[in-house]
Design an enzyme around this catalytic site. Structure first.
Site, mmCIF file in Angstrom:
data_model
loop_
_atom_site.group_PDB
_atom_site.id
_atom_site.type_symbol
_atom_site.label_atom_id
_atom_site.label_comp_id
_atom_site.label_asym_id
_atom_site.label_seq_id
_atom_site.Cartn_x
_atom_site.Cartn_y
_atom_site.Cartn_z
ATOM 1 N N ASP A 154 -15.889 -2.974 0.677
ATOM 2 C CA ASP A 154 -15.134 -2.801 1.935
ATOM 3 C C ASP A 154 -16.521 -2.576 3.005
ATOM 4 O O ASP A 154 -17.174 -1.968 2.486
ATOM 5 C CB ASP A 154 -14.273 -1.436 1.789
ATOM 6 C CG ASP A 154 -13.184 -1.481 0.989
ATOM 7 O OD1 ASP A 154 -12.803 -2.687 0.592
ATOM 8 O OD2 ASP A 154 -12.735 -0.397 0.323
ATOM 9 N N ASP B 154 0.911 -1.130 0.117
ATOM 10 C CA ASP B 154 0.163 -0.045 0.099
ATOM 11 C C ASP B 154 0.734 1.103 -0.038
ATOM 12 O O ASP B 154 1.884 1.377 0.924
ATOM 13 C CB ASP B 154 -1.122 -0.003 1.289
ATOM 14 C CG ASP B 154 -1.927 -1.210 1.270
ATOM 15 O OD1 ASP B 154 -2.069 -1.806 0.358
ATOM 16 O OD2 ASP B 154 -2.711 -1.212 2.546
#
Length: 244
Positions: free
Chosen positions: A135, A15
């Site tokens: 998510d 990330d």
């Protein structure tokens, strides 16, 4: 369509925020801990046996356009493992550009929720290439860098995207993301049961037992970030555990 995960995989996350590898706690900007240069992180995981890398442009996820392309292009150009990439991909043209560079799967979150037909448009040209990111926070799908609730049930949403041609679902439990406090297998199991395409689980993994629990819950793979970067366990040990 080829199964992207013929055997259960442990996938390390790379990330990137401001050109550096970071991990966020519960998806909150400002909570990040930094772990150095993206290419070095990728090489570390490849050395430990990674068969897939999970690349996320965190700035892109929050700002709605890809920001860290240069950091990822060096990884794309230099590796021959599967690559899945997300963060700031908002148009079919963004996706095509990445797929033409050699990425195997593009991860769509906000764009897929706001314009579900984008999944069909990309899948028509590149079958199986779209991984829809769902998510969940408090049991509902959230978008825009986990800041806006949609009211959608993740299992129902997964089925809808499978019908549109999605090749896989990335399911992240934001409530436990980055906290090293364990996983919520019940929610993962429900999403897995709703679809026939692979579901990749993410969020909360603290131990190899968490990895094994997600495998047992029906996930095709698990994305691990903080636990690997903090040394809770090694990638090669986790790969060995799931293959036993």
């Amino acid at each position: 369509m080829n199964d992207p995960f013929p055997a259960f995989e442990v996938i390390p996350a790379v990330d990137v925020q401001d050109g550096e590898v970071v991990q966020l706690v519960a998806g909150e900007r400002g909570t990040e801990k930094r772990y150095g240069e993206p290419r070095a992180a990728a090489d570390q995981w490849l050395d430990q046996g990674a068969e897939t890398l999970h690349l996320v442009d965190l700035d892109g996820a929050f700002e709605g356009e890809r920001v860290n392309s240069a950091a990822f292009e060096t990884i794309i150009e230099s590796t021959d493992v599967d690559l899945q990439i997300g963060g700031g991909i908002r148009t079919a043209e963004d996706a095509f550009e990445l797929l033409e560079l050699g990425v195997d799967r593009v991860i769509l979150g906000t764009a897929a929720v706001e314009n579900p037909e984008i999944v069909a448009d990309i899948s028509e040209r590149y079958p199986g290439s779209v991984m829809v990111s769902l998510d969940a926070k408090d049991g509902e799908v959230v978008v825009s860098g986990w800041t806006e609730s949609t009211g959608l049930d993740p299992a129902e949403a997964a089925g809808r995207y499978e019908d549109l041609g999605a090749g896989a679902i990335l399911f992240t439990d934001v409530d436990v993301e980055g906290q090293l406090e364990g996983v919520n297998t019940e929610l993962v199991n429900r999403v897995c049961a709703a679809v026939d395409i692979p579901v990749v689980a993410s969020g909360g993994v603290a131990t190899i037992n968490d990895v094994l629990a997600l495998q047992e819950a029906g996930a095709a793979a698990v994305v691990v970030g903080t636990a690997l970067y903090e040394g809770a366990f090694t990638l090669d040990a986790a790969i060995e555990a799931v293959s036993e």
